[in-house]
Design a protein around this motif. Structure first.
Motif, PDB file in Angstrom:
ATOM      1  N   LEU A   1      55.620  36.150 -23.632  1.00 31.73           N
ATOM      2  CA  LEU A   1      54.776  36.595 -22.831  1.00 31.73           C
ATOM      3  C   LEU A   1      53.623  35.513 -22.475  1.00 31.73           C
ATOM      4  O   LEU A   1      53.113  35.090 -21.478  1.00 31.73           O
ATOM      5  N   ALA A   2      53.533  34.526 -23.846  1.00 28.58           N
ATOM      6  CA  ALA A   2      52.635  33.420 -23.241  1.00 28.58           C
ATOM      7  C   ALA A   2      53.249  32.508 -22.358  1.00 28.58           C
ATOM      8  O   ALA A   2      52.303  31.775 -21.650  1.00 28.58           O
ATOM      9  N   GLY A   3      54.465  32.344 -22.503  1.00 26.27           N
ATOM     10  CA  GLY A   3      55.027  31.291 -21.441  1.00 26.27           C
ATOM     11  C   GLY A   3      54.975  31.982 -20.054  1.00 26.27           C
ATOM     12  O   GLY A   3      54.536  30.978 -19.102  1.00 26.27           O
ATOM     13  N   ALA A   4      55.176  33.200 -19.871  1.00 26.18           N
ATOM     14  CA  ALA A   4      55.017  33.898 -18.664  1.00 26.18           C
ATOM     15  C   ALA A   4      53.557  33.688 -18.184  1.00 26.18           C
ATOM     16  O   ALA A   4      53.537  33.516 -16.930  1.00 26.18           O
ATOM     17  N   LEU A   5      52.582  33.921 -19.119  1.00 28.17           N
ATOM     18  CA  LEU A   5      51.241  33.956 -18.798  1.00 28.17           C
ATOM     19  C   LEU A   5      50.965  32.496 -18.337  1.00 28.17           C
ATOM     20  O   LEU A   5      50.191  32.174 -17.262  1.00 28.17           O
ATOM     21  N   LEU A   6      51.354  31.451 -18.807  1.00 28.05           N
ATOM     22  CA  LEU A   6      51.328  29.955 -18.569  1.00 28.05           C
ATOM     23  C   LEU A   6      51.901  29.711 -17.161  1.00 28.05           C
ATOM     24  O   LEU A   6      51.230  29.081 -16.334  1.00 28.05           O
ATOM     25  N   ALA A   7      53.075  30.403 -16.728  1.00 24.15           N
ATOM     26  CA  ALA A   7      53.652  30.157 -15.407  1.00 24.15           C
ATOM     27  C   ALA A   7      52.605  30.746 -14.289  1.00 24.15           C
ATOM     28  O   ALA A   7      52.425  30.241 -13.300  1.00 24.15           O
ATOM     29  N   VAL A   8      52.012  32.178 -14.602  1.00 22.17           N
ATOM     30  CA  VAL A   8      51.265  32.716 -13.645  1.00 22.17           C
ATOM     31  C   VAL A   8      50.134  31.762 -13.441  1.00 22.17           C
ATOM     32  O   VAL A   8      49.616  31.702 -12.180  1.00 22.17           O
ATOM     33  N   THR A   9      49.366  31.256 -14.529  1.00 22.73           N
ATOM     34  CA  THR A   9      48.322  30.149 -14.381  1.00 22.73           C
ATOM     35  C   THR A   9      48.626  29.262 -13.662  1.00 22.73           C
ATOM     36  O   THR A   9      48.004  28.853 -12.493  1.00 22.73           O
ATOM     37  N   VAL A  10      49.692  28.594 -13.599  1.00 20.49           N
ATOM     38  CA  VAL A  10      50.255  27.380 -12.643  1.00 20.49           C
ATOM     39  C   VAL A  10      50.374  27.960 -11.360  1.00 20.49           C
ATOM     40  O   VAL A  10      50.118  27.185 -10.428  1.00 20.49           O
ATOM     41  N   GLY A  11      50.952  29.298 -11.173  1.00 17.65           N
ATOM     42  CA  GLY A  11      50.975  29.661  -9.794  1.00 17.65           C
ATOM     43  C   GLY A  11      49.553  29.901  -9.092  1.00 17.65           C
ATOM     44  O   GLY A  11      49.356  29.628  -7.955  1.00 17.65           O
ATOM     45  N   CYS A  12      48.793  30.432  -9.984  1.00 18.05           N
ATOM     46  CA  CYS A  12      47.356  30.432  -9.448  1.00 18.05           C
ATOM     47  C   CYS A  12      46.643  29.302  -9.059  1.00 18.05           C
ATOM     48  O   CYS A  12      45.909  28.901  -8.149  1.00 18.05           O
ATOM     49  N   LEU A  13      46.951  28.099  -9.967  1.00 14.10           N
ATOM     50  CA  LEU A  13      46.518  26.788  -9.473  1.00 14.10           C
ATOM     51  C   LEU A  13      46.966  26.546  -8.288  1.00 14.10           C
ATOM     52  O   LEU A  13      46.170  25.973  -7.431  1.00 14.10           O
ATOM     53  N   LEU A  14      48.484  26.737  -7.993  1.00 17.35           N
ATOM     54  CA  LEU A  14      48.808  26.136  -6.914  1.00 17.35           C
ATOM     55  C   LEU A  14      48.189  27.243  -5.642  1.00 17.35           C
ATOM     56  O   LEU A  14      47.858  26.612  -4.476  1.00 17.35           O
ATOM     57  N   GLU A  15      48.256  28.383  -5.737  1.00 14.08           N
ATOM     58  CA  GLU A  15      47.638  29.340  -4.965  1.00 14.08           C
ATOM     59  C   GLU A  15      45.957  28.819  -4.366  1.00 14.08           C
ATOM     60  O   GLU A  15      45.535  28.939  -3.392  1.00 14.08           O
ATOM     61  N   GLY A  16      45.200  28.559  -5.375  1.00 15.06           N
ATOM     62  CA  GLY A  16      43.874  27.943  -5.202  1.00 15.06           C
ATOM     63  C   GLY A  16      43.859  26.776  -4.660  1.00 15.06           C
ATOM     64  O   GLY A  16      42.670  26.522  -3.896  1.00 15.06           O
ATOM     65  N   TYR A  17      44.406  25.579  -5.082  1.00 17.92           N
ATOM     66  CA  TYR A  17      44.178  24.290  -4.855  1.00 17.92           C
ATOM     67  C   TYR A  17      45.086  23.859  -3.933  1.00 17.92           C
ATOM     68  O   TYR A  17      44.782  22.719  -3.233  1.00 17.92           O
ATOM     69  N   VAL A  18      46.218  24.443  -3.720  1.00 17.38           N
ATOM     70  CA  VAL A  18      47.239  23.760  -2.748  1.00 17.38           C
ATOM     71  C   VAL A  18      47.562  24.398  -1.566  1.00 17.38           C
ATOM     72  O   VAL A  18      47.310  23.865  -0.532  1.00 17.38           O
ATOM     73  N   ASN A  19      47.650  25.756  -1.866  1.00 16.63           N
ATOM     74  CA  ASN A  19      48.357  26.376  -0.599  1.00 16.63           C
ATOM     75  C   ASN A  19      47.204  26.562   0.547  1.00 16.63           C
ATOM     76  O   ASN A  19      47.366  26.541   1.722  1.00 16.63           O
ATOM     77  N   PRO A  20      45.697  26.697   0.247  1.00 15.35           N
ATOM     78  CA  PRO A  20      44.687  26.769   1.330  1.00 15.35           C
ATOM     79  C   PRO A  20      44.966  25.707   2.338  1.00 15.35           C
ATOM     80  O   PRO A  20      44.855  25.767   3.618  1.00 15.35           O
TER      81      PRO A  20
END
Length: 203
Positions: free
Chosen positions: A174-193
């Motif tokens: 679960l910790a690994g999955a949470l880390l992956a979700v955090t990376v996705g959020c970083l991409l969504e917040g800082y790269v995708n826009p």
């Protein structure tokens, strides 16, 4: 894979989620097409004026990242907690259906508005974060289903020593999955826009 729960035998597994997702996808497309007069024309959803305003807006990436991360983590926590209850299997299937329906409605709305260009717009809206989100979601759904099965497969609601060992083992996953979700959020917040706004300028 079969398990006995609540007096019934269930056949579930990783592949069980794909048919549910496809049903949700189809439902989303049908619902959007049936209600397009209200959902599209009545609300201005994804219309040209909205996209024009978005083209020239500025994005506070820090605030966007914090908002997205909070939303994703809360949803993940709710699903994990539900997977430890008798509602675990229903929650996993319900979330899968909801994801499918949302994707179907999203694609249908953009396709109805802009045709083939709408599909390109949809891809621009989810890139690159969904390269992380999709495998993370598949893993989490399978993880929650396995946790539910590990707790309730033997038909009892109590948590035994074996169940506690299962929980400890799965905590690392679960910790690994949470880390992956955090990376996705970083991409969504800082790269995708910036990618999305750049795409809008040539759309």
């Amino acid at each position: 894979m079969r398990m006995r729960f609540a007096g019934r035998e269930w056949k579930i597994g990783r592949n069980a989620f794909m048919p549910v997702f496809c049903v949700g996808l189809l439902a989303g497309i049908i619902i959007l097409n049936m209600g397009k007069g209200i959902l599209l024309e009545g609300t201005g959803l994804f219309d040209e004026d909205t996209l024009y305003r978005m083209k020239y807006m500025t994005v506070d990436s820090n605030a966007l990242f914090c908002y997205i991360l909070r939303k994703r983590v809360v949803r993940l926590a709710v699903l994990v907690l539900l997977s430890t209850t008798y509602l675990g299997l229903a929650a996993c299937l319900g979330v899968t259906f909801w994801y499918g329906m949302s994707a179907g409605a999203f694609l249908a709305a953009l396709t109805l508005r802009y045709g083939i260009k709408g599909i390109a717009l949809a891809l621009a809206g989810i890139f690159p974060q969904y390269l992380i989100y999709i495998p993370a979601a598949l893993f989490l759904l399978s993880w929650c289903e396995t946790l539910f099965r590990g707790i309730y497969a033997r038909g009892g609601g109590g948590i035994s020593l074996e169940d506690r060992r299962l929980l400890i083992k799965k905590a690392g996953q679960l910790a690994g999955a949470l880390l992956a979700v955090t990376v996705g959020c970083l991409l969504e917040g800082y790269v995708n826009p910036y990618l999305f706004l750049g795409f809008l300028k040539i759309f």
